[in-house]
Scaffold this active site. Structure first.
Site, mmCIF file in Angstrom:
data_model
loop_
_atom_site.group_PDB
_atom_site.id
_atom_site.type_symbol
_atom_site.label_atom_id
_atom_site.label_comp_id
_atom_site.label_asym_id
_atom_site.label_seq_id
_atom_site.Cartn_x
_atom_site.Cartn_y
_atom_site.Cartn_z
ATOM 1 N N ASP A 192 1.310 -1.361 0.162
ATOM 2 C CA ASP A 192 -0.150 -0.208 0.339
ATOM 3 C C ASP A 192 1.121 1.053 0.326
ATOM 4 O OD1 ASP A 192 -2.328 1.303 -0.194
ATOM 5 O OD2 ASP A 192 -2.298 1.471 2.198
ATOM 6 N N ASP A 246 -23.366 9.521 -6.277
ATOM 7 C CA ASP A 246 -23.001 7.947 -5.484
ATOM 8 C C ASP A 246 -24.471 7.218 -4.771
ATOM 9 O OD1 ASP A 246 -21.712 6.303 -3.975
ATOM 10 O OD2 ASP A 246 -20.717 7.498 -2.584
#
EC number: 2.7.11.1
Length: 1657
Positions: free
Chosen positions: A909, A1522
Site C-alpha cells: 500500500d 454516489d
C-alpha cells in the site's frame, strides 16, 4: 551617516526538539563578527538548522572594536581579514577562511548613461591621494570614452573609514598602496590613515561609516561621491560600481570567476597552511584587484564543562565547507566558495582544536579528488559511517595525484595507467596504489531506429577514426554497412552523424585519443593523444560540451549522435537503451561486444601485461582501471588513515558495494586474485607512525584473510574447526583431534543431561507464566499507558491520533474493524507486530509498542511532525520545492523500501500518504506490515477495503495469480515520483473504476507534459516511467532505484555526480531557506493548506532565543518598495489589519459571488503587500486565512501607509461582478464631482506600531505575530468604517513629515479589550477624500449614491497642519459601528456557520466518502456531525466549501437530509445535519425484523426517487454520483432521506485518503471516464431497486475489477423470477448501458407509483 555602534545584528536559530524523544536544550554557540558577514551567516545558520536542530547558533554583527571587546564571551569571532600569525601563536588562536569576496568602488554621478564606469589601479590611487579631484579629469575620461562628454566638472567627494586593521577599510588602504606609489607615499606620511590625508584635510573626504551599508547610503544620498563597499552588500542595492583594470592589465568585473581567480593566485601559499595572507592585487589575468577572504577565529584550547559545544561549532564549520547546496546558495548573495583544496587544509586544522586537553573533532572528513565516476558518487553515499564522511571532487587524474604531493587531498582517484616510479620522489616515496574497479570505454551511439534491438551496431577501428576525422559523416555510409549484417543495414538511417566532443580537458579525452592513436597512424598524425583534442568538423556534424559530465547527457538528448564514453555512463543515462554501445570489429574480423565477460577478460590481460593490440581473445580492447592513490605511511592522522583503510576494504569486500558496481557496469578489482592479493598486502602495510591502521591488517597472510580458512573479527582470525594458527594457516594435528574427541565424549553426555534439566525447568516456567497471565513481549503495553490527543488521520483500518507514551510524543494507530475479530486474527496481528518492532532503519517509521488486546488494539509509532509527503506536496505555503530536494525525498524513500524488501517485507500500500516526514524533513516509510492482519480484516468486510487505486499496480488490479509484490511496490513508487515533480493528485477527476480500467486496458498513466519533460532531468523521467511499466520484469528494483537516484543527485550525465558525501548531501534541504521568503510572494495561490501534524516554536524579539532574527538599522523607506525575497520583519514593526465589513450579509446574499469577490480581494492584498515589502502573518487559530481579514507586518511606517493607500484606491478599480454591485453594501458610490469613491467590497484598515512576539511554524516555514501590538491593531480595526484607515498615535508619530497626506487626529478613544484609551488618527487619501464616515466628512466633500447627488454641509476640518499630539481639548471619538461589525472576519457570523465548541460529540456511527460521522448534540438537538477526513484544506477550496454549504443550506425537501450548518475552523471542519435514528438503508434492511413488505419497499423507492428528482430539478442539475443504500438514511418512522451529496472536490481528494468502495452502483460512462449527466444517478437507482427488491448485495463475492468489467460489459445483477415484470422492466431501463435510454427520475416515480396507488406522487 555613521552607523551607531550600539546596534547589533543578531541571527539566532532556535531549534525545536525532535518530536520522538524527550525535549532537550541543545548547545548554544555564540559568535560575534563583522557587519559585512551578517547575511552570510544568516544563510549559514538558517540552512544549518534544517540539518541539525539540536544546536542554537547566534551571530551578532558589530563593529571591529566591539568584536575585540566581545572575544572573552564569544565562542568564535569573524573578521574581514586574517589575524597575523604572531598573534595567533601568542594568544593560542586558530582561524579558518570562510569565503572569498570582492570590494568594489561605488559612486554617484547623476546623469550618466552607464552604471559601470571603468577605473584602473593608478587612477584610483591618485583619486584617493587627492591628485585627481574632478569627475571630468582627463585620466577618467580616457578610461571611459563612451561617457567622457557626460562627466561633470564636479569635485569627487570621497567617503572613507579608518576602522581597525582587521576590517575591509584596512584592506582597501593596503590595496591602494599596491596600486599607486603616490598613494603609498602620501598614506605613509598621513600615518596610515585616510583621515589624515589631503582629501580629508581639505573637506572633500568624510568618514562615511564602518559598515558597507552606511557608505552605500551615504553615496546614494551624496551626488558626485565615491567610496568603497563589499560587493555582497552592494549587489542587491541600486548603486553604481566600477569595473577595473587589474594588475595584468585586463578589464574585469567582480564575480565568482574573478574572485576565485585571485584566490587561486595565492593557492600555493594556502597549501602551506598559511592562512594569514591578503589576496588583493593578485597577478592573475582574470583576477579581481580588490579581492579578500574573511575568517572565523577561535581559541585552539577550549576549557569548558561541556565539550559538546566545541564539537558542535566545528561541525558547523565543516558543514559549510562540505555542503554543496549551501555553496550554491551563498553564490547568489555574491559570497564565493573557497577552492576545494583550501577547504581540505582548513578541515584538517579542525583536529588541532582541543577541549579540556582532548581533540574536539572526532568525526573524520576524507577529502578526495579524481576523475568523475558514478561509482564515486554511489560508494561514499552508501558507505554509512557515523564517524566518517567522504567528500569527492571531480578533477583530472593527474591533478588528483599532484594534490597528494602537498597533502591537499586525502586520496586521489585516477583512471589512467599509474606509473608508480614516476612519483617515487621525496614527497611521495610512500605512495600506495589500490586498484578498486575497472570499466569499459565504448563507442556509443544514439540511433532511434535501434532502440529496443537485441543486436548492436558493429564498427571497426578505421570507421571510428574516419568518423572522428570527419571522413564518414552518414550512418548509412558503406564503411559502416560493410561491418554489419543485412538486418542492421536495413535499419541504418540516411542521417548525418553528430559527433559529441568534450571541449574541456578530461581523462576520457586523453584515453580515447591515445587508444585511437595506437590503432591508427592516420589518427595519431591528425590528432594524437591529448586531453583536449581539436577536430575539424563541419558545424552541423558536431556538438560541443564544456561540462566534464556533458557527453552522456548530450548523447541521450541528440538523435544520431556518436562519441566514446564510459559504459557505466551509458547504463545510467536511461532505463531503455536510448544510447547503446557499439561492438568493435578487430583487424582480423573478430567482433567483440562490451559485456561483463569481455571486461573480465580485458582485466585479466591487463594484469598479466598482455598487449591487447596483438591478442584477440575475445576481451574488450579498451578499458580503464580505477585506482586509489594515497600515502601509505604519512597520512596526517591515524584516524584519517584508519577511515581510508576501512573505505578501501568496504569497496572490495562488501556485498552492497559489489551490487552497486555490478549495476553500474564496473568490475570490482579484487575479484581478480592478483589484485586481491595486492590490495590486501597494501592494507597490511598501511600504517601511521608504524601502527597498522586497517581493522583487518592482523588477519592478512600471504594475500589472504585468515588464509581463507576463517573470519576476521576485531583484527583477530577466528579459524574454522579444522584450522589453527594466527592466520588459520595450519591444519589441526591428529593427536589434537583425538584429545578433542575424548573430551567431547565425556562432556557431551553430561552437558546433555544438564540441558534437559534446564529445558524442563524453562518449559515449566513458561507454562506457569502462560497459565497465570500470558506472554508479555517487551513491546506489549497496556492501552491505558497512552494519552491520546488530536486525531491526525483516518484510514480503512482505523484512526491515527497524536499521543503521549512515557513522556514521548508518539503517533497511535487505533485498529477499529468490525467486532468479529477472531482469535486467529488477533494472533496474526501480534505475530506481525512482533516482526515490525524489530525493524530499525533511518528511513522506516519506528514501531515502538503495541496493544494487541481487543477492542483497544493499536500500534505506537514515532511521531512524524511534518505529516505525510502528500500533505507536503499539497501545502501551498511551500510554493516551491527544489528539484534536488525532491530527488533526495525519493532517494530516502527508496532506501526505506529497499530495507523492507531486504527484510522480507513488502508494503502493498505504498503511496505518498504513507511516506512521512519528521521535523528535519527526513522521509520514512510507514503503514507497512500487518499483511496477514489486513487480509483477515478485509475478508470480514471486503467492500470497505477495496484498495487505493491510484497507486495500485495493474497486475494487482487484474488479480493475476502470481504477483511479485516487490515489483508492485516499485510501480507505486513510480506514481509517487510523478507526484513529487507535479505536486498534483494522480488521475484527478477520474473515478476509481475508471482509473482501474484505464490502467489495465489502455496502459494509461498520469500525464507527463512536454513542458514537464523539458524542466525535469530526463534520467528522472526515465526512471519514473520504468517504475510504472506495465511489465513488472522491466521495473527496476529499489536497489537500482537508489543507485540511479544517487547518481542523479549530482547532476552528471556520465556519472551523475561531481562530488559526494556520505553524511552531507548536495541538497541538504538548504534551498528551503528560500522557500520561506518566496512563499509570501505568491500573488495567485489557490489557497493555503495547513498540516495537522503541527509544531510551533515561539520566541520573543530582542532576546537571545530569537529564531534567525536579524536586527539592524536598515529600516530605510522606499516610496514603493518592490522585493522578490521578503524577510519577516523583526524588532518594532507596524501591524496592519485589513477586514471586509458586512461579509456575513454578502455571503447570505450570494455565496458564489462573495466567494469570487473574496478571492479577488485576497490576491489584491497579497500583491500590494509584496510590492510594499510587507509580510503576511499567519492568522490566529480563531479564524481562517483568506476569509476577509489579513494581519500584515511592515518594518517601515511609510511602506505600510503606501500599502493602505494603494489598497483602498485599487479596490475601487477591481472588476467586480454586476451581481455583487447590486447589494447596497457593495454598490458603486460617487462624490459630488462624479468620481467613484466606493465600488465593491468595503475594507477597513487599522494600524499600530510596537514590538511583537513571533511564533514560527516549521511546516509552512512562516511566522505568526502575536501580542499586545497585534491585539491593539485588531481592536482599532473593529471600530473602523469600511473604506477608512485609522492608526494609533504611535504610527502617526513615526510617519514622515514629508508625507503629502497628513493624518487627522480623532481624539482619545476607549476600545473594549484594550486597557488604556488610545489617541487615534485617520489617514485621508486625497483621491478618495469624498468618503463619508459616521456623520463626518472632509471639507468641500460629499458623495453621491446610486447615481443621485446629495449635498452635505461643509465641515471645518483643518488638514493643513499636522501634530501627533492630542489636542488640548481632547474629545471622544464615537464610531458609528454596528454591533455585528465589531468582529473581525465577520464572514464567521453567517447563520449557517456553527461554533464547534457548541457541538457535543458522541459516538462514531459511520465513515462516509469524505468524513467520519458522529452522533452528537447541538443546542440540545440530536444531530449528525460529519468531520472531514481532510482537514488540510487550502484557502480557496475552503471558500468553495463555504459557498457549497450556503447553497445546500437552502435545499428543503422531505427526502433530502437537512443541512443544519457547518464548522469551518481547522482542525474541526465538519458539517452538521439532522440525525437519522435508523441509520442507512443497507443496515436497516439487514436488521429489519420482520422483512419489509412489498408496499414498504415501493414506498422507500418512491421517496428515494423523489429526493433524487428534487436534486435533478435544479439548473444545472445537482448530480449525486454516489447513490447507494449506505447514502440513503432512515429515521425512526422509516422516512427516507438522501445524504452525502455535494462537496465533489472534497470527495475527490479524500478518495486517496480512504480506501474506495466497490463500483457496484457506478454508471459505465463514469468508469469509461466519459462525459456524463444526471442519468448516472438513474443507473445507481436501478441497482438500489434490485437491492431493495432482493435485500441482497449486488455482485456479491466479485472483486473490484470483476465488478468493473461486468458493468462495462453490460452484466447486471440477476433479477429474481418472481419479480413483477413492470418492475423488472423499469430496473433494466434504469441500469441501461446507454444513458440516453434511461428514464428521468420523474418517469421512475410515475411507474413506481402504479405499484401502490395510495402513495402520493
Amino acid at each position: 551617516m555613521r552607523l551607531n555602534s550600539q546596534i547589533v545584528f543578531c541571527i539566532v536559530v532556535v531549534i525545536s526538539c525532535l518530536s520522538m524523544i524527550e525535549c532537550k536544550m541543545g548547545s548554544r554557540i555564540y559568535c560575534s563578527g563583522s557587519l559585512s558577514s551578517v547575511e552570510l551567516f544568516s544563510q549559514y545558520i538558517s540552512n544549518y538548522a534544517l540539518r541539525n536542530d539540536d544546536v542554537t547558533i547566534i551571530y551578532a554583527g558589530m563593529s571591529v572594536d566591539e568584536i575585540n571587546a566581545d572575544v572573552y564571551i564569544a565562542d568564535c569571532s569573524a573578521y574581514d581579514r586574517a589575524i597575523p600569525q604572531i598573534y595567533m601563536i601568542s594568544y593560542g588562536l586558530i582561524q579558518f577562511p570562510i569565503v572569498g569576496q570582492a570590494i568594489v568602488i561605488i559612486y554617484n554621478v547623476p546623469g550618466l548613461s552607464s552604471h559601470n564606469m571603468i577605473i584602473d589601479r593608478e587612477t584610483l590611487g591618485r583619486i584617493w591621494t587627492g591628485n585627481i579631484r574632478k569627475w571630468n579629469d582627463i585620466q577618467i575620461q580616457n578610461l571611459n570614452p563612451d561617457i567622457a562628454s557626460q562627466l561633470p566638472n564636479e569635485t569627487i567627494t570621497l567617503g572613507y573609514n579608518d576602522a581597525y586593521y582587521l576590517s575591509i577599510s584596512e584592506i582597501m588602504q593596503l590595496a591602494l598602496r599596491n596600486f599607486s606609489e603616490e598613494f603609498a607615499n602620501a598614506h605613509t606620511i598621513a600615518g596610515g590613515k585616510f583621515g589624515n590625508m589631503i582629501p580629508a584635510k581639505q573637506g572633500y573626504a568624510i568618514d562615511a561609516g564602518e559598515a558597507s551599508e552606511s557608505r552605500i547610503d551615504w553615496v546614494k544620498n551624496t551626488p558626485f561621491s565615491l567610496s568603497f563597499a563589499d560587493f555582497a552588500t552592494v549587489y542587491p542595492r541600486n548603486v553604481s560600481y566600477m569595473h577595473m583594470y587589474n594588475k595584468a592589465g585586463k578589464l574585469v568585473e567582480p564575480n565568482i570567476t574573478t574572485v576565485q581567480s585571485a584566490m587561486a593566485d595565492f593557492k600555493e601559499i594556502y597549501t602551506t597552511n598559511d592562512f594569514t595572507i591578503d589576496i588583493f592585487d593578485a597577478s592573475g589575468e582574470n583576477s579581481w584587484p580588490i579581492s579578500w577572504v574573511n575568517y572565523i577565529s577561535m581559541t585552539s584550547t577550549f576549557q569548558q564543562a561541556d565539550c559538546i559545544r566545541t564539537k558542535e561549532l566545528l561541525d558547523f564549520i565543516a558543514w559549510f565547507y562540505m555542503n554543496n547546496e549551501i555553496a550554491e546558495i551563498i553564490k547568489e548573495y555574491q559570497y564565493y566558495p573557497l577552492d576545494n583544496t583550501i577547504k581540505k587544509i582548513a578541515i584538517d586544522n579542525m583536529y588541532n582544536v582541543t577541549c579540556n586537553g582532548k581533540v574536539s573533532q572526532e568525526h573524520q572528513y576524507l577529502i578526495a579528488f579524481g576523475s568523475p565516476l558514478s561509482i564515486m558518487a554511489s560508494w561514499p553515499n552508501t558507505w554509512a559511517s557515523s564517524m566518517t564522511t567522504v567528500k569527492y571532487y571531480a578533477s583530472l587524474s593527474d591533478q588528483a595525484i599532484e594534490l597528494q604531493k602537498t597533502f591537499s587531498g586525502d586520496f586521489g582517484i585516477t583512471i589512467k595507467d599509474f606509473d608508480k616510479n614516476k612519483y617515487l620522489s621525496s614527497t611521495m616515496e610512500d605512495i600506495g596504489v589500490s586498484h578498486l574497479a575497472a570499466f569499459n570505454i565504448v563507442p556509443a551511439y544514439n540511433i532511434p531506429e535501434f532502440i529496443g534491438l537485441n543486436e548492436t551496431l558493429v564498427l571497426n577501428y578505421e570507421t571510428i577514426v574516419d568518423i572522428y576525422l570527419g571522413l564518414v559523416t552518414n550512418w548509412n555510409d558503406s564503411s559502416i554497412r560493410n561491418s554489419n549484417n543485412p538486418y542492421i543495414n536495413s535499419l541504418l538511417p540516411n542521417k548525418t552523424i553528430t559527433v559529441v566532443v568534450q571541449k574541456v580537458e578530461s581523462d576520457v579525452n586523453e584515453l580515447f585519443t591515445n587508444f585511437l592513436s595506437c590503432k591508427s597512424d592516420k589518427f595519431n598524425n591528425a590528432i594524437g593523444p591529448t586531453n583536449l583534442p581539436e577536430f575539424d568538423f563541419v558545424s552541423n556534424n558536431v556538438v560541443y560540451t564544456e561540462d566534464v559530465y556533458g557527453v552522456g547527457n548530450t548523447l541521450v538528448s541528440t538523435d544520431y549522435s556518436f562519441a566514446f564514453w564510459p559504459e557505466p555512463g551509458i547504463r545510467l543515462l536511461s532505463h531503455m537503451a536510448i544510447v547503446q554501445a557499439a561492438s568493435i570489429q578487430t583487424s582480423t574480423g573478430t567482433i567483440i561486444k562490451p559485456t561483463n565477460e569481455t571486461l573480465s577478460k580485458a582485466v585479466d590481460n591487463k594484469i598479466n601485461s598482455i598487449n591487447r593490440r596483438d591478442i584477440e581473445d575475445g576481451s574488450w580492447p579498451f578499458i580503464a582501471m580505477m585506482s586509489l592513490v594515497y600515502h601509505q605511511k604519512t597520512m596526517q592522522s591515524f584516524s584519517k588513515a584508519s577511515a581510508l583503510a576501512d573505505f578501501i576494504y568496504w569497496t572490495q569486500f562488501d556485498d552492497t558495494a559489489a551490487s552497486i558496481a555490478d549495476t553500474q557496469g564496473y568490475y570490482v578489482a579484487s575479484i581478480h586474485p592478483t589484485i586481491l592479493r595486492e590490495n590486501l598486502e597494501l592494507l597490511q602495510s598501511f600504517t601511521f607512525e608504524d601502527r597498522t591502521v586497517s581493522k583487518v591488517a592482523n588477519c592478512i597472510f600471504e594475500g589472504t584473510i585468515c588464509y581463507n580458512k576463517g573470519t576476521c573479527n576485531n583484527n583477530v582470525c577466528l579459524c574454522n574447526i579444522d584450522r589453527e594458527g594466527q592466520f588459520c594457516e595450519l591444519e589441526k594435528t591428529q593427536s589434537d583431534t583425538n584429545i578433542v574427541t575424548i573430551i567431547l565424549a565425556v562432556v557431551i553426555p553430561i552437558a546433555f543431561i544438564i540441558v534437559c534439566i534446564i529445558c524442563i525447568l524453562v518449559v515449566a516456567l513458561i507454562f506457569s507464566l502462560r497459565f497465570r497471565k500470558g506472554i508479555s513481549d517487551d513491546w506489549e503495553i497496556d492501552f491505558h499507558e497512552l494519552e491520546l490527543g488530536e486525531q491526525l488521520g483516518t484510514g480503512a483500518f482505523g484512526e491515527v491520533h497524536k499521543g503521549t507514551w512515557r513522556g514521548t510524543e508518539v503517533a497511535v494507530k487505533m485498529i477499529s474493524p468490525d467486532k468479529t475479530i477472531t482469535k486467529d486474527i488477533e494472533r496474526n496481528f501480534k505475530d506481525e507486530v512482533r516482526v515490525m518492532t524489530t525493524l530499525r532503519h533511518p528511513n522506516v517509521v519506528l514501531f515502538m509498542a503495541a496493544s494487541t488486546k481487543p477492542p483497544k488494539m493499536c500500534i505506537v509509532m514515532e511521531f512524524m511532525a511534518l505529516g505525510s509527503l502528500h500533505d507536503l506536496l499539497k501545502n501551498e505555503l511551500i510554493p516551491d520545492i527544489p528539484f534536488a530536494l525532491k530527488v533526495k525525498i525519493a532517494y530516502q524513500a527508496s532506501k526505506g523500501m529497499h530495507f523492507l524488501h531486504s527484510s522480507g517485507i513488502t508494503h502493498r500500500d505504498l503511496k505518498s500518504l504513507n511516506l512521512l516526514l519528521d521535523i528535519k524533513w527526513n522521509v520514512k516509510v510507514s503503514d507497512f506490515g500487518l499483511t496477514k492482519f489486513k487480509s483477515d480484516v478485509k475478508s470480514i468486510n471486503p467492500e470497505k477495503f477495496a484498495g487505493t487505486i491510484q497507486w495500485t499496480a495493474p497486475e494487482i488490479l487484474s488479480e493475476d495469480r502470481e504477483v511479485d509484490y516487490i515489483l508492485s511496490d516499485v510501480y507505486s513508487f513510480g506514481i509517487i515520483m510523478w507526484e513529487l515533480i507535479t505536486r498534483d493528485q494522480p488521475y484527478f477527476g477520474m473515478s476509481p473504476a475508471a482509473i482501474a480500467v484505464s490502467v489495465i486496458r489502455d496502459n494509461y498513466r498520469p500525464v507527463i507534459s512536454d513542458q514537464l519533460r523539458s524542466e525535469v532531468a530526463p534520467e528522472y523521467i526515465e526512471l519514473l516511467t520504468s517504475c510504472w511499466h506495465f511489465d513488472p520484469t522491466i521495473r527496476p528494483t529499489f536497489l537500482e532505484i537508489m543507485t540511479r537516484l544517487s547518481n542523479l543527485m549530482g547532476d552528471s550525465g556520465m556519472t551523475g555526480m561531481s562530488s559526494s558525501s556520505s553524511n552531507s548531501s548536495k541538497f541538504d534541504y538548504n534551498s528551503f531557506g528560500k522557500v520561506q521568503q518566496f512563499a509570501i510572494n505568491r500573488t495567485d495561490p489557490d489557497g493555503i493548506v495547513q498540516n495537522s501534524y503541527n509544531r510551533t516554536d515561539s520566541y520573543d524579539l530582542g532576546s537571545n532565543n530569537s529564531h534567525s532574527s536579524i536586527t539592524s538599522d536598515t529600516n530605510k523607506s522606499n516610496k514603493y518598495l518592490r522585493q522578490t525575497n521578503i524577510q519577516h520583519p523583526t524588532g518594532e514593526v507596524v501591524v496592519v489589519f485589513t477586514d471586509i465589513i458586512s461579509a456575513a450579509q454578502l455571503w447570505e446574499f450570494d455565496a458564489s459571488e462573495m466567494k469570487n469577490a473574496t478571492i479577488l480581494y485576497n490576491k489584491l492584498v497579497r500583491s500590494i503587500c509584496n510590492e510594499c515589502g510587507g509580510y503576511e502573518s499567519l492568522i490566529s487559530k480563531e479564524r481562517n486565512s483568506g476569509e476577509g481579514s489579513f494581519c500584515l507586518i511592515f518594518s517601515d511606517v511609510q511602506n505600510a501607509i503606501t500599502f493602505c493607500e494603494e489598497l483602498q484606491k485599487q479596490l475601487v478599480g477591481v472588476n467586480w461582478s454586476p451581481k455583487l454591485l447590486e447589494h447596497p453594501i457593495t454598490a458603486i458610490e460617487k462624490d459630488i464631482n462624479g468620481t467613484i469613491i466606493y465600488a465593491g467590497l468595503r475594507v477597513r484598515i487599522g494600524l499600530h506600531f510596537g514590538s511583537t512576539k513571533i511564533n514560527y511554524d516549521p511546516i509552512s516555514r512562516k511566522y505568526e505575530y502575536i501580542g499586545p501590538t497585534v491585539t491593539t491593531a485588531a481592536a482599532v480595526t473593529t471600530i473602523t468604517h469600511g473604506g477608512q484607515i485609522i492608526m494609533t498615535e504611535d504610527v502617526a508619530n513615526k510617519l514622515s513629515t514629508e508625507n503629502s497626506n497628513k493624518p487627522v487626529c480623532l481624539g482619545r478613544v476607549d476600545i473594549d479589550g484594550i486597557p488604556d484609551s488610545l489617541v487615534l488618527y485617520e489617514y485621508v487619501i486625497s483621491a478618495l477624500i469624498g468618503r463619508f464616515f459616521g456623520g463626518v466628512t472632509r471639507k468641500n466633500a460629499s458623495f453621491v449614491s446610486n447615481e443621485t447627488s446629495t449635498d452635505y454641509d461643509d465641515m471645518d476640518t483643518d488638514n493643513s497642519t499636522f501634530s501627533a499630539r492630542v489636542p488640548h481639548q481632547a474629545y471622544q471619538y464615537h464610531a458609528a459601528i454596528e454591533n455585528n461589525e465589531r468582529y473581525l472576519t465577520s464572514a464567521g457570523l453567517c447563520s449557517w456557520v456553527i461554533n464547534y465548541d457548541e457541538i457535543k460529540m458522541g459516538e462514531q456511527i459511520g465513515l462516509g466518502s469524505y468524513g467520519v460521522v458522529y452522533r452528537g448534540k447541538w443546542k440540545n438537538v440530536d444531530v449528525a456531525i460529519k468531520k472531514f477526513i481532510k482537514q488540510k484544506i487550502d484557502e480557496n477550496h475552503l471558500l468553495g466549501i463555504r459557498e457549497e454549504i450556503a447553497f445546500l443550506k437552502k435545499l428543503h425537501h422531505p427526502n433530502i437530509i437537512t443541512m443544519v450548518g457547518a464548522s469551518l475552523k481547522k482542525p474541526n471542519i465538519c458539517i452538521v445535519t439532522e440525525y437519522m435514528a435508523k441509520g442507512n438503508l443497507r443496515d436497516a434492511m439487514r436488521t429489519c425484523t420482520p422483512k419489509l413488505e412489498w408496499h414498504q419497499k415501493i414506498k422507500i423507492l418512491v421517496n428515494i426517487a423523489k429526493g433524487i428528482s428534487y436534486l435533478h430539478s435544479f439548473d444545472p442539475p445537482i448530480i449525486h454520483r454516489d447513490i447507494k443504500p449506505s447514502n440513503i438514511l432512515i429515521d425512526e418512522n422509516w422516512n427516507v432521506k438522501i445524504a452525502d451529496f455535494g462537496f465533489a472536490r472534497i470527495k475527490e481528494e479524500n478518495a486517496i485518503m480512504t480506501r474506495c468502495g466497490t463500483p457496484c452502483w457506478t454508471a459505465p460512462e463514469i468508469i469509461r471516464n466519459d462525459i456524463y449527466d444526471e442519468k448516472v444517478d438513474v443507473f445507481s437507482f436501478g441497482i438500489v431497486m434490485w437491492e431493495v427488491l432482493t435485500c441482497k448485495e449486488p455482485f456479491i463475492g466479485a472483486n473490484f475489477m470483476k465488478i468493473t468489467m461486468d458493468i462495462l460489459e453490460d452484466v447486471r445483477p440477476k433479477i429474481p423470477q418472481d419479480c413483477p415484470e413492470e418492475f423488472a422492466k423499469l430496473m433494466r431501463k434504469c441500469w441501461h448501458a446507454k444513458s440516453t435510454k434511461r428514464p428521468t427520475m420523474d418517469d421512475v416515480i410515475i411507474v413506481l407509483a402504479k405499484f401502490c396507488p395510495d402513495i402520493s406522487v
